[in-house]
Motif scaffolding. Structure first.
Motif, PDB file in Angstrom:
ATOM      1  N   ILE B  65       0.972  -1.056   0.213  1.00 23.90           N
ATOM      2  CA  ILE B  65       0.147   0.012  -0.049  1.00 23.90           C
ATOM      3  C   ILE B  65       0.883   1.125   0.092  1.00 23.90           C
ATOM      4  O   ILE B  65       1.889   1.343   0.696  1.00 23.90           O
ATOM      5  CB  ILE B  65      -0.984  -0.025   1.408  1.00 23.90           C
ATOM      6  N   GLU B  67       0.256   5.568  -0.291  1.00 20.26           N
ATOM      7  CA  GLU B  67      -0.676   7.029  -0.224  1.00 20.26           C
ATOM      8  C   GLU B  67      -0.534   7.531  -1.502  1.00 20.26           C
ATOM      9  O   GLU B  67       0.672   7.817  -2.049  1.00 20.26           O
ATOM     10  CB  GLU B  67      -0.546   7.475   0.913  1.00 20.26           C
ATOM     11  N   MET B  72      -4.903   6.218  -3.461  1.00 19.10           N
ATOM     12  CA  MET B  72      -3.787   5.483  -2.863  1.00 19.10           C
ATOM     13  C   MET B  72      -3.426   4.165  -4.033  1.00 19.10           C
ATOM     14  O   MET B  72      -4.082   4.349  -4.829  1.00 19.10           O
ATOM     15  CB  MET B  72      -4.596   4.540  -1.705  1.00 19.10           C
ATOM     16  N   GLY B 223      -9.442   5.643  -5.758  1.00 21.85           N
ATOM     17  CA  GLY B 223      -9.581   6.840  -5.090  1.00 21.85           C
ATOM     18  C   GLY B 223     -10.220   8.140  -5.808  1.00 21.85           C
ATOM     19  O   GLY B 223     -10.167   7.835  -7.064  1.00 21.85           O
ATOM     20  N   PRO B 224     -10.634   8.908  -5.184  1.00 21.54           N
ATOM     21  CA  PRO B 224     -11.284  10.175  -5.767  1.00 21.54           C
ATOM     22  C   PRO B 224     -10.313  10.863  -6.925  1.00 21.54           C
ATOM     23  O   PRO B 224     -10.828  11.446  -8.033  1.00 21.54           O
ATOM     24  CB  PRO B 224     -11.167  11.167  -4.785  1.00 21.54           C
ATOM     25  N   ALA B 272     -12.293   2.414  -2.955  1.00 18.33           N
ATOM     26  CA  ALA B 272     -11.312   2.718  -1.966  1.00 18.33           C
ATOM     27  C   ALA B 272     -11.889   3.478  -0.828  1.00 18.33           C
ATOM     28  O   ALA B 272     -11.566   3.337   0.214  1.00 18.33           O
ATOM     29  CB  ALA B 272     -10.460   3.782  -2.553  1.00 18.33           C
ATOM     30  N   LEU B 275     -12.485   1.515   2.560  1.00 24.20           N
ATOM     31  CA  LEU B 275     -11.016   1.525   3.163  1.00 24.20           C
ATOM     32  C   LEU B 275     -10.798   2.630   4.065  1.00 24.20           C
ATOM     33  O   LEU B 275     -10.292   2.595   5.244  1.00 24.20           O
ATOM     34  CB  LEU B 275      -9.789   0.871   2.303  1.00 24.20           C
TER      35      LEU B 275
END
Lengths: 253, 305
Positions: B65, B67, B72, B223-224, B272, B275
């Motif tokens: 993982i 960021e 992510m 993610g966004p 995402a 999470l």
């Protein structure tokens, strides 16, 4: 695990790069020492998992180290600020009185650097259940030492080691271990090389619990982002850990 | 005759009715158990379970993982217990807390792998749809390589369709020049639906070690940050095929769901966001009616097309 709003009541610098934050809110969400909380920070996508240093009914205390942008942001958070927190994440340490360790009354706690905080709530629980706790704390140098007096105040005997010799024994925690016949189980949290060295240094017959850290996605077992192989399978550090029993750990060569 | 109460949020996906279009995406929801401990997951449209393969897989080494700004990277590498274990353990366990048809996400390293896994899952009454992932960016010698070539994607589609009566949805990779071409190939080979997008291939380097953060070097961005890319690709695919399209990629709010459905998605998957907030899907479903009111939308069905 519970999700909740917590209000910062204290955020202070303890030592070089080491900060203490006290959060007012539901402390009963923490059900075992060694668990962590997962904090949503402004403007950062993933939550930050930080181990619990202390908890009571109405508060949770964490001690964190500035390691990147997120923890650096945290140092500027003021008392009164609300935080979105997942509290009581992970399995935590199994203490005397439950399970296989019920007969073991002389625990040794070994912490290195920012691995020390989760051992504090553990020491409190162990002492409350009548165990004589010895503690070994390791630091790089005197300027990043913290929490030594807090452990002494609980009634623990504390050995200290520092890599540069500016505090206590010069060397690592393995250089400050008490005689092997003075403890019958051990608990540890700290950097991976320290955990490996302890596994080598402590006689094989003594049961131990090791707390690990890993980069996490969710912190509650959904994303498989922190899975490591163990004997007989694999475990998610966030959900099945962060505490693993000595006998199940597969040490990398 | 009593008054018929219309469900404003109801949609249909490949002939199966959903109470709402919100579907947690594969890989962010496990087999449902962790979330069922937190809320009643029967409020969901359905969910797509963890990508399942013929054989058990540990996945990639950690770190898996990293960021990113508004997102992510992950390089989990299809960790799963294998289809036989899922049928023997995860699906029976799921019966206790999820009472709707579930979407079975399937991955493989050869056409035979996909066929083996889909044939087994075809016999499971709990499975409502097979979501065939030809787009995993984090494994070698399979996954995404099937989804970046129209011929290979069509071959997987055809082979899977031959062994199942359940609706087959092909999950596509955004890491291609022309995603509509791949979608058309799948449709021509018999696909019942398309879902997109899987993650966008990316990487991060640790400034202190000067090495990639991910042990796998690269990983998939979600993610966004990826929402506008996903929306554009869904829009393109909807206009290229006549089968239903499930839109996903960075959806985090009720407004995102509406926007994705305005692009033509029949339903949406949320990845995402689960999470970061385990209650994300619950919140989105609860906030949908007010968001619809705000934009004068009576039913989600009216957004279709």
């Amino acid at each position: 695990m519970k999700k909740g709003k917590y209000i910062i009541t204290e955020n202070t610098n303890l030592a070089a790069g080491i900060w203490k934050m006290v959060l007012a809110g539901d402390g009963t969400a923490v059900t075992a020492p060694g668990q962590f909380i997962d904090i949503k920070l402004d403007g950062r996508y993933l939550r930050r998992p930080i181990s619990v240093h202390d908890a009571d009914e109405g508060s949770i205390t964490i001690i964190y180290k500035v390691l990147g942008h997120g923890t650096d942001d945290m140092t500027r958070y003021e008392p009164g600020k609300p935080l979105d927190v997942l509290a009581g994440c992970g399995n935590g340490f199994q203490t005397c009185g439950d399970g296989s360790l019920s007969q073991l009354r002389r625990p040794l706690l070994i912490g290195g650097g920012v691995g020390i905080p989760p051992l504090y709530l553990l020491a409190k629980k162990l002492i409350a259940s009548g165990c004589l706790s010895q503690v070994v704390l390791g630091f790089n140098s005197a300027e990043d030492a913290f929490c030594i007096e807090e452990f002494r105040a609980l009634g623990c005997t504390v050995n200290v080691a520092s890599a540069d010799g500016s505090l206590g024994t010069k060397g690592f925690v393995t250089d400050a271990l008490p005689a092997a016949d003075t403890y019958d189980c051990f608990y540890t949290c700290g950097p991976l090389p320290m955990l490996k060295a302890l596994d080598k240094a402590i006689p094989a017959g003594i049961p131990g619990q090791f707390s690990f850290e890993e980069r996490m996605g969710c912190g509650f077992g959904a994303c498989m982002g922190c899975t490591i192989p163990v004997k007989g399978g694999y475990k998610r550090i966030c959900k099945d850990g962060p505490v693993l029993a000595r006998e199940e750990i597969l040490w990398e060569k | 005759m009593g008054e018929v109460r219309e469900n404003r949020l109801g949609v249909t996906l490949c002939g199966v009715e959903l109470d709402n279009p919100v579907i947690p995406a594969s890989g962010t929801f496990g087999y449902g158990k962790e979330f069922a401990e937190l809320y009643d997951i029967n409020i969901l449209g359905t969910f797509s379970f963890k990508g399942t393969t013929k054989d058990p897989r540990l996945g990639n080494p950690v770190p898996r993982i990293a960021e990113a700004a508004s997102g992510m990277l992950n390089a989990v590498g299809l960790q799963n217990p294998g289809v036989d274990h899922v049928i023997a353990h995860e699906l029976p366990e799921m019966k206790a807390f999820f009472h709707k048809p579930v979407m079975a996400n399937v991955s493989g390293f050869s056409v035979d792998d996909y066929v083996y896994t889909c044939e087994k899952l075809d016999k499971e009454p709990q499975v409502g749809w097979l979501e065939v992932n030809v787009s995993c960016p984090n494994v070698h010698g399979g996954g995404m390589s099937f989804g970046t070539d129209p011929k290979a994607a069509a071959e997987v589609t055809r082979a899977v369709k031959a062994v199942t009566a359940k609706p087959v949805i092909l999950k596509l990779s955004p890491n291609v020049t022309d995603i509509a071409e791949i979608a058309k190939a799948c449709e021509a080979a018999g696909a019942d639906g398309i879902s997109l997008i899987n993650t966008l291939l990316g990487m991060r380097i640790d400034l202190k070690t000067r090495k990639p953060i991910l042990a796998n070097t690269t990983g998939g961005l979600s993610g966004p940050a990826v929402f506008p890319v996903a929306l554009r690709m869904v829009y393109q695919v909807v206009r290229a095929v006549s089968i239903p399209v499930v839109g996903m990629g960075g959806i985090s709010s009720a407004e995102d769901v509406l926007e994705m459905m305005m692009a033509g998605a029949a339903a949406v998957e949320v990845g995402a966001a689960n999470l970061v907030d385990p209650f994300a899907c619950k919140k989105i479903i609860e906030e949908l009616p007010a968001a619809m009111d705000k934009y004068g939308i009576k039913t989600l069905q009216e957004l279709k097309g």
